[in-house]
Design an enzyme around this catalytic site. Structure first.
Site, PDB file in Angstrom:
ATOM      1  N   CYS A 115     -66.042  65.516  76.422  1.00 16.06           N
ATOM      2  CA  CYS A 115     -66.127  65.378  78.033  1.00 16.06           C
ATOM      3  C   CYS A 115     -66.734  64.163  78.486  1.00 16.06           C
ATOM      4  O   CYS A 115     -66.008  63.382  79.193  1.00 16.06           O
ATOM      5  CB  CYS A 115     -67.055  66.502  78.492  1.00 16.06           C
ATOM      6  SG  CYS A 115     -66.443  68.065  78.166  1.00 16.06           S
ATOM      7  N   GLY A 141     -70.834  61.040  72.884  1.00 13.12           N
ATOM      8  CA  GLY A 141     -69.501  61.098  72.259  1.00 13.12           C
ATOM      9  C   GLY A 141     -68.941  62.664  72.818  1.00 13.12           C
ATOM     10  O   GLY A 141     -69.519  63.135  74.042  1.00 13.12           O
ATOM     11  N   LYS A 145     -72.634  66.317  68.619  1.00 16.01           N
ATOM     12  CA  LYS A 145     -73.982  66.702  68.612  1.00 16.01           C
ATOM     13  C   LYS A 145     -74.271  67.900  67.909  1.00 16.01           C
ATOM     14  O   LYS A 145     -73.256  68.469  67.348  1.00 16.01           O
ATOM     15  CB  LYS A 145     -74.261  66.877  70.286  1.00 16.01           C
ATOM     16  CG  LYS A 145     -73.465  68.206  70.528  1.00 16.01           C
ATOM     17  CD  LYS A 145     -73.953  68.318  72.072  1.00 16.01           C
ATOM     18  CE  LYS A 145     -73.220  69.641  72.682  1.00 16.01           C
ATOM     19  NZ  LYS A 145     -73.803  70.054  74.018  1.00 16.01           N
ATOM     20  N   LEU A 170     -70.917  74.060  80.737  1.00 20.74           N
ATOM     21  CA  LEU A 170     -71.404  74.757  79.683  1.00 20.74           C
ATOM     22  C   LEU A 170     -71.453  73.619  78.882  1.00 20.74           C
ATOM     23  O   LEU A 170     -70.476  72.603  78.763  1.00 20.74           O
ATOM     24  CB  LEU A 170     -70.669  75.834  79.024  1.00 20.74           C
ATOM     25  CG  LEU A 170     -69.155  75.637  78.653  1.00 20.74           C
ATOM     26  CD1 LEU A 170     -68.996  74.971  77.216  1.00 20.74           C
ATOM     27  CD2 LEU A 170     -68.319  77.040  78.450  1.00 20.74           C
ATOM     28  N   ARG A 195     -64.546  65.378  68.591  1.00 17.51           N
ATOM     29  CA  ARG A 195     -63.755  64.347  69.400  1.00 17.51           C
ATOM     30  C   ARG A 195     -64.726  63.316  70.221  1.00 17.51           C
ATOM     31  O   ARG A 195     -65.912  63.469  70.425  1.00 17.51           O
ATOM     32  CB  ARG A 195     -63.355  65.303  70.576  1.00 17.51           C
ATOM     33  CG  ARG A 195     -62.279  66.261  70.114  1.00 17.51           C
ATOM     34  CD  ARG A 195     -61.339  67.055  71.344  1.00 17.51           C
ATOM     35  NE  ARG A 195     -62.394  68.045  71.724  1.00 17.51           N
ATOM     36  CZ  ARG A 195     -62.073  68.973  72.378  1.00 17.51           C
ATOM     37  NH1 ARG A 195     -60.834  69.029  73.084  1.00 17.51           N
ATOM     38  NH2 ARG A 195     -62.823  70.244  72.773  1.00 17.51           N
TER      39      ARG A 195
HETATM   40  P1  NAD Z   1     -59.451  72.812  74.118  1.00 13.12           P
HETATM   41  O1  NAD Z   1     -58.588  71.282  73.797  1.00 13.12           O
HETATM   42  O2  NAD Z   1     -60.481  73.170  73.201  1.00 13.12           O
HETATM   43  O3  NAD Z   1     -58.542  73.774  74.559  1.00 13.12           O
HETATM   44  C1  NAD Z   1     -57.475  73.825  75.697  1.00 13.12           C
HETATM   45  C2  NAD Z   1     -56.629  75.163  75.067  1.00 13.12           C
HETATM   46  O4  NAD Z   1     -55.541  74.968  75.929  1.00 13.12           O
HETATM   47  C3  NAD Z   1     -56.089  74.581  73.780  1.00 13.12           C
HETATM   48  O5  NAD Z   1     -56.269  76.062  72.900  1.00 13.12           O
HETATM   49  C4  NAD Z   1     -54.725  74.683  73.916  1.00 13.12           C
HETATM   50  O6  NAD Z   1     -53.570  75.289  73.100  1.00 13.12           O
HETATM   51  C5  NAD Z   1     -54.386  75.657  75.374  1.00 13.12           C
HETATM   52  N1  NAD Z   1     -53.140  75.412  76.287  1.00 13.12           N
HETATM   53  C6  NAD Z   1     -52.820  73.811  76.592  1.00 13.12           C
HETATM   54  N2  NAD Z   1     -51.736  73.967  77.492  1.00 13.12           N
HETATM   55  C7  NAD Z   1     -51.362  75.310  77.749  1.00 13.12           C
HETATM   56  C8  NAD Z   1     -50.532  76.236  78.521  1.00 13.12           C
HETATM   57  N3  NAD Z   1     -49.549  75.649  79.173  1.00 13.12           N
HETATM   58  N4  NAD Z   1     -50.783  77.575  78.328  1.00 13.12           N
HETATM   59  C9  NAD Z   1     -51.509  78.003  77.484  1.00 13.12           C
HETATM   60  N5  NAD Z   1     -52.439  77.283  76.834  1.00 13.12           N
HETATM   61  C10 NAD Z   1     -52.451  76.119  76.803  1.00 13.12           C
HETATM   62  O7  NAD Z   1     -60.046  72.308  75.555  1.00 13.12           O
HETATM   63  P2  NAD Z   1     -61.863  72.518  75.806  1.00 13.12           P
HETATM   64  O8  NAD Z   1     -62.864  71.806  75.117  1.00 13.12           O
HETATM   65  O9  NAD Z   1     -62.034  73.980  75.958  1.00 13.12           O
HETATM   66  O10 NAD Z   1     -61.733  72.230  77.549  1.00 13.12           O
HETATM   67  C11 NAD Z   1     -60.917  72.668  78.281  1.00 13.12           C
HETATM   68  C12 NAD Z   1     -61.182  72.177  79.900  1.00 13.12           C
HETATM   69  O11 NAD Z   1     -62.560  72.294  80.190  1.00 13.12           O
HETATM   70  C13 NAD Z   1     -61.099  70.415  79.827  1.00 13.12           C
HETATM   71  O12 NAD Z   1     -60.709  70.171  81.006  1.00 13.12           O
HETATM   72  C14 NAD Z   1     -62.519  70.189  79.503  1.00 13.12           C
HETATM   73  O13 NAD Z   1     -62.911  68.644  80.171  1.00 13.12           O
HETATM   74  C15 NAD Z   1     -63.125  71.050  80.301  1.00 13.12           C
HETATM   75  N6  NAD Z   1     -64.652  71.201  79.838  1.00 13.12           N
HETATM   76  C16 NAD Z   1     -65.000  71.354  78.553  1.00 13.12           C
HETATM   77  C17 NAD Z   1     -66.440  71.441  77.974  1.00 13.12           C
HETATM   78  C18 NAD Z   1     -66.520  71.533  76.779  1.00 13.12           C
HETATM   79  O14 NAD Z   1     -67.766  71.447  76.380  1.00 13.12           O
HETATM   80  N7  NAD Z   1     -65.620  71.402  75.633  1.00 13.12           N
HETATM   81  C19 NAD Z   1     -67.218  71.799  79.036  1.00 13.12           C
HETATM   82  C20 NAD Z   1     -66.950  72.029  80.227  1.00 13.12           C
HETATM   83  C21 NAD Z   1     -65.594  71.500  80.707  1.00 13.12           C
END
Ligand code: NAD
Length: 437
Positions: free
Chosen positions: A263, A260, A324, A152, A331
């Site tokens: 990801c 930026g 974006k 996504l 970030r």
């Molecule tokens: P984020 O930082 O927004 O959210 C991560 C959440 O996990 C936070 O709310 C944090 O408090 C929680 N957390 C951390 N450790 C925990 C634990 N032990 N138990 C319960 N909760 C816990 O991260 P995000 O942007 O949602 O990204 C998550 C993953 O998905 C990353 O690996 C990222 O690379 C990947 N990803 C992100 C996107 C994007 O557009 N943001 C798209 C595809 C994949």
């Protein structure tokens, strides 16, 4: 339908949880951040994503979506456990798997029967195996770990999750694959897009390869842009000329101030580190990253070239801070590099962003002026820099802009304006990869 727990309620976890609930599943979203869960229970989302508040509210109201810090209880009530925690840069470029390992250990401890653990966080090849080991150490229950990378885009997260180009499922266990295929079937029914089942190493690799490929297209276009500028070509004409070639296509070939977000930069670094660990130099990925770091400086360098190396006494307006449009995520946003450079050279900076002002305040503090509207930022400005291409900037009132600014100098970091139109309105136009006069 199986009940579902989603561990990690960030951009990905909340979208996954809300969308799965919208399709009739019972979902418990877990986060270790009690404040985050408390505000979700009060109906307030921790970030901006179009359409998500309505989706969350609707499914919360009918009892299909709930929020808790109690991972133990959520795991005991669910068959499918998604891991959607963060995987930030560990400091040396490799992915920090601390959150994944902590979540996996807690899941293992809580299990009271068979579970399917779905790895959605972006993780280096081999992490599904690591998660398997961590869980095995904490439970005797049977379980499977499936790699299911997420593609996504912030700003379009709901549509991307519910109408994906493809779904990737990495497992050698047919029953687990079948559970996920059934769960995701509604998301590909109308498009006919594939659900691809493969081994977990390939699934983990797909995510890094996809992000590196997209980032490569951006960096290569930025390199073409910088050359176009020097040889008197216009990158926008070049983009159209190559984009209509079906082998190339129109996506991700827009020149600008660099990529930026949470990801591309970290995933590129993690891919390079993964390569190094396995004896591969990853020369293209390394060059993509280098080109991008340099590109983030290009806009500020144009300002310095125009006004001289000291910007003391200069007032600069910056439109757009998020990495974006349609997100508040800053970030690794190029805007931060641009603003820091301008401040470092003595400029006073007024910023405006439709969604990311609060997040920006956490980083920029009181070193910049935060404006109520994009026009407010322009008062007595010597220059306007467009850093993020929010829709509301596109049809700007150039007569009003001209009246507000001290000098009508425009730095269009996303090439969203027609240079000739801005010149006709009395502006000096500086784009990326385009002629200045
Ligand atoms: P984020 O930082 O927004 O959210 C991560 C959440 O996990 C936070 O709310 C944090 O408090 C929680 N957390 C951390 N450790 C925990 C634990 N032990 N138990 C319960 N909760 C816990 O991260 P995000 O942007 O949602 O990204 C998550 C993953 O998905 C990353 O690996 C990222 O690379 C990947 N990803 C992100 C996107 C994007 O557009 N943001 C798209 C595809 C994949």
């Amino acid at each position: 339908m199986p009940s579902i727990a989603v561990v990690g309620t960030g951009y990905v976890g909340l979208t996954v949880g809300a969308c799965l609930a919208e399709y009739g599943n019972v979902v418990t979203c877990v986060d270790s951040d009690a404040e985050r869960i408390e505000s979700l229970l009060q109906g307030s989302l921790p970030f901006y994503e179009p359409g998500l508040p309505e989706l969350v509210g609707r499914n919360q109201a009918v009892g299909r979506l709930s929020f808790t810090t109690d991972l133990d209880d959520a795991v005991k009530r669910s068959l499918l456990i998604y891991i959607t925690v963060g995987t930030p840069d560990a400091g040396d470029g490799s992915a920090d798997l601390q959150q994944v390992e902590t979540a996996a250990a807690a899941i293992g401890k809580a299990m009271n029967g068979y579970r399917i653990i779905v790895m959605k966080s972006t993780v280096p090849v081999g992490t599904s195996e690591l998660v398997r080991d961590v869980i095995s150490r904490t439970t005797d229950e049977d379980f499977d770990v499936v790699s299911n990378p997420e593609f996504l885009k912030e700003g379009n997260a709901i549509a991307d999750f519910t109408r994906p180009d493809r779904i990737v499922i990495g497992t050698s266990n047919r029953e687990s694959a079948a559970v996920l295929q059934e769960l995701y079937a509604p998301f590909v029914r109308t498009t006919g897009n594939p659900i691809l089942v493969m081994d977990s190493a390939s699934a983990e690799m797909v995510k890094y390869a996809a992000n590196a490929m997209l980032a490569t297209r951006i960096s290569v276009m930025n390199e073409f842009a910088n050359l176009s500028e020097r040889v008197g070509a216009d990158i926008e004409s070049v983009r159209q000329g190559i984009g209509h070639d079906h082998r190339i296509g129109n996506h991700f070939i827009f020149a600008g101030v660099g990529f930026g977000g949470s990801c591309f930069p970290k995933d590129l670094k993690a891919l390079i580190q993964l390569g190094r660990r396995h004896g591969c130099k990853m020369e293209i990925a390394s060059a993509v990253e280098r080109v991008n770091e340099e590109q983030k400086q290009v806009l500020a360098e144009k300002v310095i070239e125009r006004f001289g190396s000291s910007l003391t006494g200069r007032r600069i307006a910056v439109w757009g801070l998020s990495f974006k449009p349609k997100t508040d995520d800053i970030r690794n946003a190029p805007s931060l590099a641009v603003v820091e450079r301008l401040l470092g050279d003595g400029a006073s900076v007024a910023v405006y962003d439709p969604a990311a002002m609060n997040r920006a305040k956490e980083i920029l503090g009181d070193r910049v002026t935060y404006s109520e509207t994009h026009y407010d930022a322009l008062e007595d400005a010597d220059a306007l820099l467009v850093v993020t291409e929010w829709a509301e900037f596109r049809n700007a009132d150039f007569k009003r802009i001209r009246r507000l600014m001290r000098t009508p100098v425009l730095f269009d970091g996303r090439n969203i304006y027609d240079p000739q139109m801005t010149r006709d309105e009395g502006f000096e136009y500086h784009g990326i990869g385009r002629r200045t006069n």
